[in-house]
Design a protein around this motif. Structure first.
Motif, short mmCIF file in Angstrom:
data_model
loop_
_atom_site.label_atom_id
_atom_site.label_comp_id
_atom_site.label_asym_id
_atom_site.label_seq_id
_atom_site.Cartn_x
_atom_site.Cartn_y
_atom_site.Cartn_z
N TYR A 81 0.83 -1.21 0.00
CA TYR A 81 0.00 0.00 0.00
C TYR A 81 0.87 1.27 0.00
CZ TYR A 81 -3.37 3.51 1.49
OH TYR A 81 -4.14 4.63 1.57
N ARG A 82 1.96 1.23 0.74
CA ARG A 82 2.81 2.42 0.90
C ARG A 82 3.87 2.59 -0.19
NH1 ARG A 82 3.24 0.05 5.67
NH2 ARG A 82 5.50 -0.06 5.52
N HIS A 83 4.21 1.54 -0.91
CA HIS A 83 5.31 1.60 -1.88
C HIS A 83 4.84 1.11 -3.24
CE1 HIS A 83 7.94 2.43 1.49
NE2 HIS A 83 7.46 1.36 2.09
N LEU A 84 4.79 2.01 -4.21
CA LEU A 84 4.28 1.68 -5.54
C LEU A 84 4.96 0.48 -6.18
CD1 LEU A 84 2.31 2.30 -7.83
CD2 LEU A 84 4.00 3.94 -8.71
N PRO A 85 6.30 0.36 -6.14
CA PRO A 85 6.90 -0.84 -6.76
C PRO A 85 6.41 -2.15 -6.14
CG PRO A 85 8.58 0.83 -6.35
CD PRO A 85 7.33 1.31 -5.67
N LEU A 86 6.22 -2.17 -4.83
CA LEU A 86 5.69 -3.39 -4.19
C LEU A 86 4.23 -3.61 -4.56
CD1 LEU A 86 7.22 -3.40 -0.60
CD2 LEU A 86 7.70 -4.95 -2.50
N PHE A 87 3.48 -2.54 -4.71
CA PHE A 87 2.09 -2.66 -5.14
C PHE A 87 2.01 -3.29 -6.53
CE2 PHE A 87 -1.60 -0.81 -7.36
CZ PHE A 87 -2.62 -1.31 -6.56
N VAL A 88 2.89 -2.87 -7.43
CA VAL A 88 2.91 -3.44 -8.78
C VAL A 88 3.27 -4.93 -8.72
CG1 VAL A 88 4.08 -3.35 -11.03
CG2 VAL A 88 3.37 -1.23 -9.90
N VAL A 89 4.26 -5.27 -7.89
CA VAL A 89 4.65 -6.67 -7.73
C VAL A 89 3.48 -7.48 -7.15
CG1 VAL A 89 6.17 -8.24 -6.44
CG2 VAL A 89 7.12 -6.21 -7.53
N GLU A 90 2.81 -6.92 -6.15
CA GLU A 90 1.66 -7.60 -5.55
C GLU A 90 0.58 -7.90 -6.60
OE1 GLU A 90 -1.35 -6.51 -1.93
OE2 GLU A 90 -1.26 -5.13 -3.65
#
Length: 189
Positions: A81-90
């Motif tokens: 939720y807080r980090h766009l790159p992790l959101f994309v990976v999720e």
């Protein structure tokens, strides 16, 4: 079918779901569109892609379970939720494991493969029911602290209801459909 598959991806991302539903329900709706609508449509619409996704059903089911539950752990969800790159990976991993499980289920290599794939879909239906129920019945917002948002038990409950209303029946129907194909006429088409 190809247009429908691509349209489902647009449906996941184009509408302003957060404004209409709230942040967590929008997340859950996108998740359900990706794994339960877009993934099977992509596997059916692009047969070569579907064959590439046809890993052993036990592997697909285990990966799907680990990915879905892993990303729904509060710390992982909060980080995405807080980090766009992790959101994309999720989000990409939701689509990938969805394609893997549907590729395994719709694989046409024989009745054993069809029944194993059906079992994977039925197990997925069960664990999505459990996760959705957990979100509905939790006495507090499980994610607000990790996301840095205002607690919203009602938003979390709506997200759980979306999971129950979309994921549970689609996976259940898919699994039962594959079992019925094998039992009724011996075909795995």
């Amino acid at each position: 079918m190809k247009a429908l598959a691509l349209l489902s991806l647009v449906l996941a991302w184009a509408p302003p779901w957060e404004a209409w539903l709230g942040v967590f329900p929008a997340h859950m709706l996108r998740h359900m569109i990706l794994v339960a609508v877009s993934a099977p449509l992509l596997v059916l619409a692009f047969p070569g892609f579907g064959r590439a996704m046809a890993v052993p059903p036990v592997l697909a089911t285990a990966l799907e379970f680990a990915m879905i539950w892993g990303w729904h752990l509060p710390a992982a969800h909060g980080a995405a939720y807080r980090h766009l790159p992790l959101f994309v990976v999720e989000q990409a991993s939701f689509l990938l494991v969805g394609c893997l499980i549907w590729g395994a289920c719709l694989d046409r290599r024989g009745p054993g493969q069809a029944l194993a794939g059906a079992g994977g879909l039925l197990l997925t239906s069960m664990h999505m029911t459990l996760l959705g129920a957990l979100m509905i019945l939790a006495p507090r917002d499980l994610y607000a602290e990790w996301c840095g948002t205002v607690p919203s038990v009602s938003g979390q409950q709506l997200g759980g209801m979306i999971m129950l209303a979309v994921g549970t029946p689609i996976y259940l129907i898919g699994g039962l459909w594959r079992v019925s194909q094998v039992l009724n006429d011996g075909r795995t088409a």
